[in-house]
Design a protein around this motif. Structure first.
Motif, PDB file in Angstrom:
ATOM      1  N   CYS A  46       9.873  12.252  26.390  1.00 46.03           N
ATOM      2  CA  CYS A  46       9.989  10.823  26.659  1.00 46.03           C
ATOM      3  C   CYS A  46      10.933  10.663  27.855  1.00 46.03           C
ATOM      4  N   PRO A  47      10.490   9.948  28.898  1.00 44.62           N
ATOM      5  CA  PRO A  47      11.318   9.873  30.114  1.00 44.62           C
ATOM      6  C   PRO A  47      12.670   9.215  29.866  1.00 44.62           C
ATOM      7  N   ARG A  48      12.759   8.460  28.778  1.00 44.06           N
ATOM      8  CA  ARG A  48      14.026   7.785  28.523  1.00 44.06           C
ATOM      9  C   ARG A  48      14.963   8.633  27.658  1.00 44.06           C
ATOM     10  N   CYS A  49      14.529   9.009  26.474  1.00 43.16           N
ATOM     11  CA  CYS A  49      15.444   9.693  25.552  1.00 43.16           C
ATOM     12  C   CYS A  49      15.334  11.210  25.624  1.00 43.16           C
ATOM     13  N   GLY A  50      14.349  11.731  26.363  1.00 47.69           N
ATOM     14  CA  GLY A  50      14.257  13.170  26.524  1.00 47.69           C
ATOM     15  C   GLY A  50      13.755  13.891  25.290  1.00 47.69           C
ATOM     16  N   GLN A  51      13.146  13.173  24.359  1.00 49.78           N
ATOM     17  CA  GLN A  51      12.641  13.810  23.136  1.00 49.78           C
ATOM     18  C   GLN A  51      11.263  14.407  23.404  1.00 49.78           C
ATOM     19  N   PRO A  52      11.140  15.733  23.329  1.00 50.11           N
ATOM     20  CA  PRO A  52       9.837  16.342  23.618  1.00 50.11           C
ATOM     21  C   PRO A  52       8.888  16.230  22.428  1.00 50.11           C
ATOM     22  N   GLU A  53       8.411  15.046  22.192  1.00 47.35           N
ATOM     23  CA  GLU A  53       7.458  14.807  21.114  1.00 47.35           C
ATOM     24  C   GLU A  53       6.218  14.236  21.756  1.00 47.35           C
ATOM     25  N   PRO A  54       5.059  14.476  21.142  1.00 45.30           N
ATOM     26  CA  PRO A  54       3.879  13.799  21.678  1.00 45.30           C
ATOM     27  C   PRO A  54       4.074  12.296  21.602  1.00 45.30           C
ATOM     28  N   LEU A  55       3.758  11.645  22.687  1.00 53.20           N
ATOM     29  CA  LEU A  55       4.026  10.208  22.749  1.00 53.20           C
ATOM     30  C   LEU A  55       2.730   9.417  22.617  1.00 53.20           C
ATOM     31  N   PHE A  56       2.656   8.588  21.603  1.00 55.00           N
ATOM     32  CA  PHE A  56       1.531   7.669  21.462  1.00 55.00           C
ATOM     33  C   PHE A  56       2.137   6.285  21.333  1.00 55.00           C
ATOM     34  N   GLY A  57       2.052   5.506  22.383  1.00 54.61           N
ATOM     35  CA  GLY A  57       2.657   4.175  22.344  1.00 54.61           C
ATOM     36  C   GLY A  57       4.164   4.270  22.480  1.00 54.61           C
ATOM     37  N   ARG A  58       4.862   3.359  21.814  1.00 51.99           N
ATOM     38  CA  ARG A  58       6.313   3.298  21.941  1.00 51.99           C
ATOM     39  C   ARG A  58       6.986   4.529  21.348  1.00 51.99           C
ATOM     40  N   CYS A  59       8.010   5.028  22.019  1.00 51.12           N
ATOM     41  CA  CYS A  59       8.763   6.165  21.512  1.00 51.12           C
ATOM     42  C   CYS A  59       9.616   5.692  20.339  1.00 51.12           C
ATOM     43  N   ARG A  60       9.512   6.422  19.230  1.00 52.55           N
ATOM     44  CA  ARG A  60      10.246   5.980  18.036  1.00 52.55           C
ATOM     45  C   ARG A  60      11.737   6.291  18.118  1.00 52.55           C
ATOM     46  N   VAL A  61      12.080   7.233  18.984  1.00 53.74           N
ATOM     47  CA  VAL A  61      13.493   7.614  19.077  1.00 53.74           C
ATOM     48  C   VAL A  61      14.308   6.537  19.801  1.00 53.74           C
ATOM     49  N   CYS A  62      13.756   6.016  20.908  1.00 51.21           N
ATOM     50  CA  CYS A  62      14.598   5.167  21.763  1.00 51.21           C
ATOM     51  C   CYS A  62      14.156   3.699  21.810  1.00 51.21           C
ATOM     52  N   ALA A  63      13.166   3.318  20.995  1.00 51.64           N
ATOM     53  CA  ALA A  63      12.625   1.956  21.069  1.00 51.64           C
ATOM     54  C   ALA A  63      13.701   0.881  20.873  1.00 51.64           C
ATOM     55  N   ASP A  64      14.687   1.166  20.034  1.00 50.76           N
ATOM     56  CA  ASP A  64      15.683   0.128  19.722  1.00 50.76           C
ATOM     57  C   ASP A  64      16.998   0.305  20.467  1.00 50.76           C
ATOM     58  N   ALA A  67      19.342  -2.161  26.276  1.00 52.02           N
ATOM     59  CA  ALA A  67      18.633  -2.080  27.560  1.00 52.02           C
ATOM     60  C   ALA A  67      19.375  -1.261  28.610  1.00 52.02           C
ATOM     61  N   THR A  68      20.703  -1.290  28.575  1.00 50.25           N
ATOM     62  CA  THR A  68      21.474  -0.571  29.597  1.00 50.25           C
ATOM     63  C   THR A  68      21.458   0.948  29.398  1.00 50.25           C
ATOM     64  N   PHE A  69      21.052   1.384  28.206  1.00 49.76           N
ATOM     65  CA  PHE A  69      21.046   2.818  27.899  1.00 49.76           C
ATOM     66  C   PHE A  69      19.716   3.384  28.396  1.00 49.76           C
ATOM     67  N   ILE A  70      19.730   3.933  29.627  1.00 47.31           N
ATOM     68  CA  ILE A  70      18.458   4.201  30.292  1.00 47.31           C
ATOM     69  C   ILE A  70      17.986   5.645  30.164  1.00 47.31           C
ATOM     70  N   LEU A  71      18.885   6.572  29.833  1.00 46.23           N
ATOM     71  CA  LEU A  71      18.443   7.963  29.862  1.00 46.23           C
ATOM     72  C   LEU A  71      19.354   8.868  29.038  1.00 46.23           C
ATOM     73  N   ALA A  72      18.753   9.772  28.264  1.00 46.54           N
ATOM     74  CA  ALA A  72      19.529  10.785  27.539  1.00 46.54           C
ATOM     75  C   ALA A  72      18.838  12.133  27.689  1.00 46.54           C
ATOM     76  N   ARG A  73      19.624  13.162  27.891  1.00 47.55           N
ATOM     77  CA  ARG A  73      19.086  14.514  28.022  1.00 47.55           C
ATOM     78  C   ARG A  73      19.978  15.489  27.249  1.00 47.55           C
ATOM     79  N   SER A  74      19.355  16.538  26.736  1.00 50.46           N
ATOM     80  CA  SER A  74      20.100  17.591  26.055  1.00 50.46           C
ATOM     81  C   SER A  74      19.803  18.921  26.721  1.00 50.46           C
ATOM     82  N   ALA A  75      20.779  19.816  26.693  1.00 48.55           N
ATOM     83  CA  ALA A  75      20.619  21.088  27.397  1.00 48.55           C
ATOM     84  C   ALA A  75      19.730  22.054  26.624  1.00 48.55           C
ATOM     85  N   VAL A  76      20.032  22.279  25.353  1.00 49.28           N
ATOM     86  CA  VAL A  76      19.321  23.337  24.613  1.00 49.28           C
ATOM     87  C   VAL A  76      18.949  22.863  23.211  1.00 49.28           C
TER      88      VAL A  76
END
Ligand SMILES: [Zn+2]
Ligand SMILES: [Zn+2]
Length: 253
Positions: A46-64, A67-76
């Protein structure tokens, strides 16, 4: 000082596999072999939360997320080897391992980090007293040295929360709701050389910059989202987040 003493007392062996470390690695606690075993989190995600899950429609991780929280990434991925490293950082009383973890985070290159300030997720006072240090702050400082970005402790816990690890996803949300607020007064900006020291007597002066939250592990994202919410309430416009580990299978999917 404490780090220097630790360095003298600890044998030069890898904290995770006990292999001897070459002399040039004396400041590290994890050997190359163990570090190469950490599996980087890679796209597609997911380009926003970085969760490598198959995406169908809204991402369940970052939907809520706010608005200012635009991006999260994890190293490993947080599998056995990485989990042992986080465990050492949090419970092993070995804050120096933060350098090894920060080296993995530093590879992430979130857009906008060049002008950003790093904000560690704070610990509650009770846990801070018990542990003696905040692992997220140690990570942020080690990462700040690599990225040449200042660290500002903008947030405090408004109350002690239960440990997230034992909670269901719904309980996690309730547990962290309203858990953070902006620090009043001097927020203890730390950067080598103290270059930005005077700019930060008033935390409001930092809030308008891009801010990068730093934490050890991303599980459901609830803690980071709540911290971002507190920053947004205080006037922040852009919040990003980086963590060392990402839970392999979020238990809410
Ligand atoms: Zn090792
Ligand atoms: Zn997402």
């Amino acid at each position: 000082m404490r780090e220097a003493v630790e360095q003298l007392l600890l044998p030069a062996e890898c904290l995770l596999c006990r292999a001897l470390l070459p002399f040039r690695d004396a400041s590290r606690l994890v050997c190359d072999v163990c570090r190469y075993r950490w599996r980087p989190v890679r796209p597609p995600w997911c380009p926003r939360c970085g969760q490598p899950e198959p995406l169908f429609g809204r991402c369940r991780v970052c939907a809520d997320w706010p608005a200012t929280f635009i991006l999260a990434r994890s190293a490993v991925w947080l599998d056995a080897g990485a989990r042992a490293a986080v465990h050492a950082l949090k419970y092993g009383g070995l804050p120096r391992i933060a350098h090894d973890l920060a080296a993995a985070i530093a590879v992430l290159d979130p857009p906008g980090r060049a002008g950003a300030w790093l904000v560690p997720i704070p610990l509650g006072p009770r846990r801070l007293r018990h542990r003696g240090y905040n692992q997220s702050e140690r990570l942020a400082r080690a990462l700040g040295r690599r990225w040449h970005r200042p660290v500002v402790e903008l947030l405090v816990r408004s109350r002690d929360t239960a440990a997230q690890t034992t909670l269901t996803p719904e309980a996690r949300l309730a547990n962290v709701a309203g858990a953070f607020e902006l620090r009043i007064g001097n927020c203890g900006l730390r950067i080598d050389g103290g270059k930005y020291e005077s700019a930060i007597r008033n935390p409001k002066s930092a809030i308008e910059r891009p801010l990068v939250l730093v934490d050890d592990v991303f599980t459901t994202g609830a803690t980071l989202a709540e911290a971002a919410r507190a920053l947004e309430r205080a006037g922040a416009r852009t919040v990003l987040a980086v963590t060392f580990g990402r839970a392999v299978v979020p238990d809410f999917i």
